[in-house]
Scaffold this motif. Structure first.
Motif, short mmCIF file in Angstrom:
data_model
loop_
_atom_site.label_atom_id
_atom_site.label_comp_id
_atom_site.label_asym_id
_atom_site.label_seq_id
_atom_site.Cartn_x
_atom_site.Cartn_y
_atom_site.Cartn_z
N MET A 11 0.83 -1.20 0.00
CA MET A 11 0.00 0.00 0.00
C MET A 11 0.87 1.25 0.00
SD MET A 11 -3.10 -1.05 2.57
CE MET A 11 -3.84 0.56 2.58
N ALA A 12 1.91 1.26 0.80
CA ALA A 12 2.79 2.43 0.87
C ALA A 12 3.46 2.68 -0.48
CB ALA A 12 3.84 2.23 1.96
N ALA A 13 3.86 1.62 -1.17
CA ALA A 13 4.48 1.78 -2.48
C ALA A 13 3.48 2.37 -3.48
CB ALA A 13 5.00 0.44 -2.98
N ALA A 14 2.24 1.92 -3.45
CA ALA A 14 1.21 2.43 -4.35
C ALA A 14 0.91 3.90 -4.05
CB ALA A 14 -0.07 1.60 -4.24
N VAL A 15 0.82 4.24 -2.77
CA VAL A 15 0.55 5.63 -2.38
C VAL A 15 1.74 6.52 -2.73
CG1 VAL A 15 0.19 7.13 -0.38
CG2 VAL A 15 -1.11 5.01 -0.59
N ASP A 16 2.93 6.00 -2.59
CA ASP A 16 4.12 6.76 -2.93
C ASP A 16 4.12 7.13 -4.42
OD1 ASP A 16 6.60 7.96 -2.15
OD2 ASP A 16 7.63 6.33 -3.20
N GLN A 17 3.62 6.25 -5.26
CA GLN A 17 3.56 6.51 -6.70
C GLN A 17 2.41 7.45 -7.07
OE1 GLN A 17 3.39 2.77 -8.72
NE2 GLN A 17 5.42 2.15 -8.05
N PHE A 18 1.44 7.58 -6.19
CA PHE A 18 0.30 8.45 -6.43
C PHE A 18 0.78 9.91 -6.52
CE2 PHE A 18 -2.79 11.29 -4.31
CZ PHE A 18 -3.79 11.27 -5.27
N GLU A 19 0.35 10.60 -7.55
CA GLU A 19 0.77 11.98 -7.77
C GLU A 19 -0.27 12.95 -7.20
OE1 GLU A 19 2.00 14.73 -11.54
OE2 GLU A 19 2.40 12.58 -11.64
N TRP A 20 0.14 13.73 -6.21
CA TRP A 20 -0.73 14.73 -5.57
C TRP A 20 -0.26 16.10 -6.03
CZ3 TRP A 20 -5.23 15.29 -3.59
CH2 TRP A 20 -5.54 16.37 -2.77
N GLN A 21 -1.03 16.75 -6.87
CA GLN A 21 -0.62 18.02 -7.48
C GLN A 21 -1.18 19.24 -6.75
OE1 GLN A 21 -1.52 17.89 -11.65
NE2 GLN A 21 -0.07 16.24 -12.01
N HIS A 22 -1.80 19.04 -5.61
CA HIS A 22 -2.44 20.16 -4.92
C HIS A 22 -1.64 20.66 -3.72
CE1 HIS A 22 -5.98 19.56 -7.40
NE2 HIS A 22 -5.90 18.27 -7.12
N GLY A 23 -0.44 20.15 -3.52
CA GLY A 23 0.37 20.55 -2.37
C GLY A 23 1.28 19.43 -1.93
N LYS A 24 1.62 19.45 -0.67
CA LYS A 24 2.53 18.46 -0.09
C LYS A 24 1.80 17.17 0.26
CE LYS A 24 5.88 18.01 3.63
NZ LYS A 24 6.43 18.59 4.83
N LYS A 25 2.48 16.04 0.10
CA LYS A 25 1.92 14.73 0.45
C LYS A 25 2.80 14.09 1.52
CE LYS A 25 2.76 11.29 -2.29
NZ LYS A 25 2.81 10.35 -3.42
N ASN A 26 2.19 13.70 2.64
CA ASN A 26 2.90 13.00 3.73
C ASN A 26 2.37 11.59 3.84
OD1 ASN A 26 4.24 15.41 4.47
ND2 ASN A 26 2.49 16.02 5.69
N ILE A 27 3.27 10.62 3.93
CA ILE A 27 2.87 9.22 4.09
C ILE A 27 3.48 8.71 5.39
CG2 ILE A 27 2.91 6.90 3.11
CD1 ILE A 27 3.50 8.27 0.38
N ASP A 28 2.65 8.14 6.25
CA ASP A 28 3.09 7.60 7.53
C ASP A 28 2.63 6.15 7.61
OD1 ASP A 28 4.06 7.40 10.14
OD2 ASP A 28 2.21 8.20 11.00
N VAL A 29 3.58 5.22 7.67
CA VAL A 29 3.24 3.80 7.78
C VAL A 29 3.52 3.37 9.21
CG1 VAL A 29 3.69 1.47 6.94
CG2 VAL A 29 3.85 3.41 5.37
N LYS A 30 2.47 2.98 9.90
CA LYS A 30 2.58 2.55 11.30
C LYS A 30 2.99 1.08 11.37
CE LYS A 30 0.89 6.37 12.99
NZ LYS A 30 1.74 7.31 13.64
N PRO A 31 3.67 0.69 12.44
CA PRO A 31 3.96 -0.74 12.62
C PRO A 31 2.66 -1.52 12.77
CG PRO A 31 5.07 0.61 14.28
CD PRO A 31 4.17 1.52 13.50
N GLU A 32 2.73 -2.80 12.52
CA GLU A 32 1.53 -3.63 12.58
C GLU A 32 0.83 -3.48 13.93
OE1 GLU A 32 0.12 -8.18 11.57
OE2 GLU A 32 2.23 -7.67 11.57
#
Length: 79
Positions: A49-70
């Motif tokens: 999921m993190a890899a897919a979200v990382d590839q997602f292009e957000w053109q409206h500003g900054k994108k932050n991704i936080d992956v929590k431990p299980e």
């Protein structure tokens, strides 16, 4: 005036998450300074999921991704 932020919390459902992100990307916003926070709760597919979200292009500003431990959220409720 401060700009709004969008917060998305995801767990174990990659395709619905990507549909949501696509909808958010296609929306109209008052500026191009909209922060998108995506928090992925650890699961068997959180890396995928993190890899897919990382590839997602957000053109409206900054994108932050936080992956929590299980089970990070579930453990914090027990304390």
């Amino acid at each position: 005036m401060s700009e709004p932020a969008i917060v998305v919390i995801a767990y174990n459902r990659k395709e619905p998450l990507l549909r949501l992100l696509k909808s958010l990307a296609n929306a109209n916003y008052p500026s191009n300074n909209i922060v998108l926070h995506i928090s992925i709760d650890g699961s068997a597919i959180s890396t995928e999921m993190a890899a897919a979200v990382d590839q997602f292009e957000w053109q409206h500003g900054k994108k932050n991704i936080d992956v929590k431990p299980e089970y990070a959220y579930r453990r914090s409720k027990r304390c």
